[in-house]
Write an enzyme that holds these catalytic residues in place. Structure first.
Site, short mmCIF file in Angstrom:
data_model
loop_
_atom_site.label_atom_id
_atom_site.label_comp_id
_atom_site.label_asym_id
_atom_site.label_seq_id
_atom_site.Cartn_x
_atom_site.Cartn_y
_atom_site.Cartn_z
N SER A 153 -3.07 21.54 51.40
CA SER A 153 -1.72 21.00 51.18
C SER A 153 -0.72 21.71 52.08
CB SER A 153 -1.37 21.25 49.71
OG SER A 153 0.01 21.11 49.48
N ASN B 215 -12.34 18.55 47.18
CA ASN B 215 -11.06 17.88 46.95
C ASN B 215 -10.46 18.14 45.57
OD1 ASN B 215 -9.15 15.41 47.31
ND2 ASN B 215 -10.35 14.87 45.49
N TYR C 67 -0.51 27.25 42.35
CA TYR C 67 -1.25 26.26 43.15
C TYR C 67 -1.25 26.66 44.62
CZ TYR C 67 -1.80 21.76 45.59
OH TYR C 67 -2.19 20.75 46.44
N ILE D 273 -8.87 19.58 42.06
CA ILE D 273 -7.95 20.67 41.69
C ILE D 273 -7.77 20.65 40.18
CG2 ILE D 273 -6.52 21.07 43.75
CD1 ILE D 273 -4.51 19.00 42.55
N1 LIG Z 1 -1.15 14.10 45.69
C1 LIG Z 1 -0.48 14.91 46.49
O1 LIG Z 1 0.75 14.80 46.68
C2 LIG Z 1 -1.19 15.96 47.25
C3 LIG Z 1 -2.53 16.26 47.01
N2 LIG Z 1 -3.12 17.26 47.75
C4 LIG Z 1 -4.51 17.60 47.52
O2 LIG Z 1 -5.31 16.44 47.47
C5 LIG Z 1 -6.40 16.63 46.57
C6 LIG Z 1 -6.43 15.49 45.57
O3 LIG Z 1 -5.18 15.41 44.91
P1 LIG Z 1 -4.85 14.17 43.96
O4 LIG Z 1 -5.70 13.02 44.34
O5 LIG Z 1 -3.39 14.03 43.90
O6 LIG Z 1 -5.34 14.77 42.58
P2 LIG Z 1 -5.73 14.00 41.20
O7 LIG Z 1 -5.07 14.76 40.13
O8 LIG Z 1 -5.45 12.55 41.32
O9 LIG Z 1 -7.31 14.19 41.13
C7 LIG Z 1 -7.86 15.43 40.85
C8 LIG Z 1 -9.36 15.26 40.63
O10 LIG Z 1 -9.92 16.50 40.25
C9 LIG Z 1 -10.59 16.36 38.97
N3 LIG Z 1 -10.45 17.58 38.20
C10 LIG Z 1 -9.38 18.02 37.51
N4 LIG Z 1 -9.64 19.19 36.90
C11 LIG Z 1 -10.92 19.49 37.19
C12 LIG Z 1 -11.80 20.55 36.84
N5 LIG Z 1 -11.39 21.54 36.05
N6 LIG Z 1 -13.06 20.53 37.32
C13 LIG Z 1 -13.49 19.53 38.11
N7 LIG Z 1 -12.72 18.51 38.50
C14 LIG Z 1 -11.45 18.48 38.02
C15 LIG Z 1 -9.93 15.15 38.33
O11 LIG Z 1 -10.76 14.47 37.39
P3 LIG Z 1 -10.94 14.91 35.86
O12 LIG Z 1 -9.58 15.07 35.26
O13 LIG Z 1 -11.72 13.78 35.29
O14 LIG Z 1 -11.72 16.16 35.88
C16 LIG Z 1 -9.69 14.27 39.52
O15 LIG Z 1 -10.86 13.57 39.83
C17 LIG Z 1 -6.19 18.00 45.94
O16 LIG Z 1 -6.98 18.96 46.59
C18 LIG Z 1 -4.73 18.28 46.17
O17 LIG Z 1 -4.47 19.65 46.24
C19 LIG Z 1 -2.46 17.97 48.68
C20 LIG Z 1 -1.15 17.70 48.93
C21 LIG Z 1 -0.42 16.68 48.25
C1 LIG Z 2 7.25 18.98 47.29
C2 LIG Z 2 6.27 19.06 48.42
C3 LIG Z 2 6.80 18.41 49.66
C4 LIG Z 2 8.12 18.98 50.07
C5 LIG Z 2 8.48 18.52 51.41
O1 LIG Z 2 7.95 17.56 51.95
O2 LIG Z 2 9.34 19.19 51.99
C6 LIG Z 2 4.89 18.49 48.09
C7 LIG Z 2 3.89 18.82 49.22
C8 LIG Z 2 2.55 19.00 48.53
C9 LIG Z 2 2.77 18.63 47.12
C10 LIG Z 2 1.87 19.17 45.98
C11 LIG Z 2 0.46 19.16 46.27
O3 LIG Z 2 0.02 19.78 47.20
C12 LIG Z 2 -0.45 18.49 45.30
C13 LIG Z 2 -0.21 18.85 43.90
C14 LIG Z 2 -1.12 17.92 43.23
C15 LIG Z 2 -0.83 17.51 41.83
O4 LIG Z 2 -1.23 16.15 41.73
C16 LIG Z 2 0.58 17.68 41.37
C17 LIG Z 2 1.54 17.75 42.43
C18 LIG Z 2 1.30 18.78 43.50
C19 LIG Z 2 1.63 20.15 42.97
C20 LIG Z 2 2.20 18.41 44.70
C21 LIG Z 2 3.68 18.64 44.37
C22 LIG Z 2 4.60 18.28 45.54
C23 LIG Z 2 4.23 18.97 46.82
C24 LIG Z 2 4.40 20.47 46.65
#
Ligand SMILES: NC(=O)C1=CN([C@@H]2O[C@H](COP(=O)(O)OP(=O)(O)OC[C@H]3O[C@@H](n4cnc5c(N)ncnc54)[C@H](OP(=O)(O)O)[C@@H]3O)[C@@H](O)[C@H]2O)C=CC1
Ligand SMILES: C[C@H](CCC(=O)O)[C@H]1CC[C@H]2[C@@H]3C(=O)C[C@@H]4C[C@H](O)CC[C@]4(C)[C@H]3CC[C@]12C
Length: 313
Positions: free
Chosen positions: A190, A139, A203, A141
């Site tokens: 995503s 999970n 990304y 990123i």
């Molecule tokens: N939020 C959204 O809109 C969307 C999210 N996603 C996907 O969902 C997943 C979670 O997203 P979200 O919860 O928003 O992300 P967050 O930014 O909230 O969490 C990311 C996590 O990854 C850790 N992390 C960051 N950098 C590193 C690194 N270099 N090594 C190890 N761990 C790291 C962070 O902790 P720390 O900084 O302490 O390392 C944190 O625990 C991702 O895979 C994202 O692509 C997909 C689509 C939309």
């Molecule tokens: C803008 C997008 C949705 C557009 C639409 O619905 O038409 C979002 C869909 C997925 C998002 C990104 C994502 O996958 C997670 C990243 C996680 C980080 O926390 C920062 C933001 C993201 C780059 C996030 C940005 C918006 C979307 C591309």
């Protein structure tokens, strides 16, 4: 069950096609086919939180956001959890909360997933703690900007290491244990890993790579009769702190709740689904349009963002 569903769906579509062509039995067959399709698309397999009780689960990127919420759900379900991220203090708090919520056990390992040795060490730690593994949730990123691509190739290399290569490294290390337990790999991806979305080029590349690798690996596991499921989770905009900070100025609608999203990911993994689309319509419909009307989808996507709020450098 899956084969039956696909066969029924195929048969229904064929019936619909012939009926509409020949004008035969329309009144009888179409409602019947409608019912069959409704059953196929909307019937939900049973999920029971008990399925996770006592299961041994690694969740990466669980110090915050969706990963943190997954750790809490798993804890409530009575699973053993091993969580990872870079920030030790945050991980420690999540572990404490997991234990309060009823986790069978809760541990963390901190470090950056740029380092493939860490990816492997986390899996070794699971072996050391539990002697096996049932579920691997990938999970985490690395930091990514939301803006026009700036030409920085090194950023893409680093992001590929964190968001893609470390997923592969963990999978390679975990596969022997997962084969033994008949376990599951959950890959959090995503909408930007399935369709072209502006301002996330680096990304997006890493998430498309995940689809290619894990969809191919899934096929190989099936050919070899290996009972390890791979669930690719295709998420739209989710209201995590990071996402809100990064994209709230360009989004026209609020993100979906991270708690529900986290539960859906666990549910789809426990049910060994091929892919999850969450939120369903926001993700599934664009994917259905994608191959038939790509330019239309591109323009819908651009229009769904307040592009004028993105700074041009
Ligand atoms: N939020 C959204 O809109 C969307 C999210 N996603 C996907 O969902 C997943 C979670 O997203 P979200 O919860 O928003 O992300 P967050 O930014 O909230 O969490 C990311 C996590 O990854 C850790 N992390 C960051 N950098 C590193 C690194 N270099 N090594 C190890 N761990 C790291 C962070 O902790 P720390 O900084 O302490 O390392 C944190 O625990 C991702 O895979 C994202 O692509 C997909 C689509 C939309
Ligand atoms: C803008 C997008 C949705 C557009 C639409 O619905 O038409 C979002 C869909 C997925 C998002 C990104 C994502 O996958 C997670 C990243 C996680 C980080 O926390 C920062 C933001 C993201 C780059 C996030 C940005 C918006 C979307 C591309």
């Amino acid at each position: 069950m899956l084969l039956w569903r696909s066969a029924l769906q195929g048969l229904s579509f064929l019936c619909l096609f012939f009926c509409s062509r020949m004008g035969l039995l329309l009144k009888i067959l179409v409602p019947f086919v409608g019912l069959v399709l409704a059953f196929c698309f909307y019937s939900k397999e049973d999920f029971n939180p008990e399925m996770l009780k006592g299961k041994r689960v690694i969740v990466t990127g669980a110090s915050t956001g969706i990963g943190e919420q997954m750790a809490y759900h798993l804890a409530r379900m009575g699973a053993h959890v091993l969580i990872t991220a870079r920030t030790e203090a945050k991980l420690q708090k999540v572990v404490t909360r997991c234990l309060e919520l009823g986790a069978a056990s809760a541990h963390f390992m901190n470090g950056s997933m740029e380092d493939m040795a860490l990816a492997e060490d986390v899996v070794k730690e699971a072996k050391h703690l539990w002697g096996g593994l049932d579920m691997l949730i990938l999970n985490h990123i690395g930091y990514t900007y939301f803006n026009y691509f700036d030409g920085d190739v090194e950023h893409i290399r680093k992001l590929l290491e964190i968001n893609f290569l470390s997923y592969v490294a963990m999978t390679v290390s975990a596969l022997p244990m997962l084969k033994e337990s008949g376990g599951s790999i959950l890959v959090v991806s995503s909408k930007a890993g399935k369709i072209g979305i502006p301002f996330v080029a680096p990304y997006s590349a890493t998430k498309f790579a995940l689809d290619g690798f894990f969809s191919s690996l899934r096929q190989e596991l099936i050919i070899k009769n290996i009972s390890v499921s791979i669930t690719l989770c295709i998420l739209g905009h989710i209201a995590t702190e990071t996402a809100e900070k990064t994209v709230s100025h360009v989004m026209q609608k609020p993100g979906a709740p991270k708690e529900e999203c986290a539960l859906e990911i666990i549910r789809s993994g426990a049910l060994r689904k091929r892919e999850l689309y969450y939120p369903y319509t926001a993700v599934r419909i664009p994917l259905l349009i994608r191959d038939w009307a790509p330019e239309f989808l591109d323009s819908l996507t651009r229009n769904s963002l307040n592009v004028e709020n993105v700074k041009k450098s």
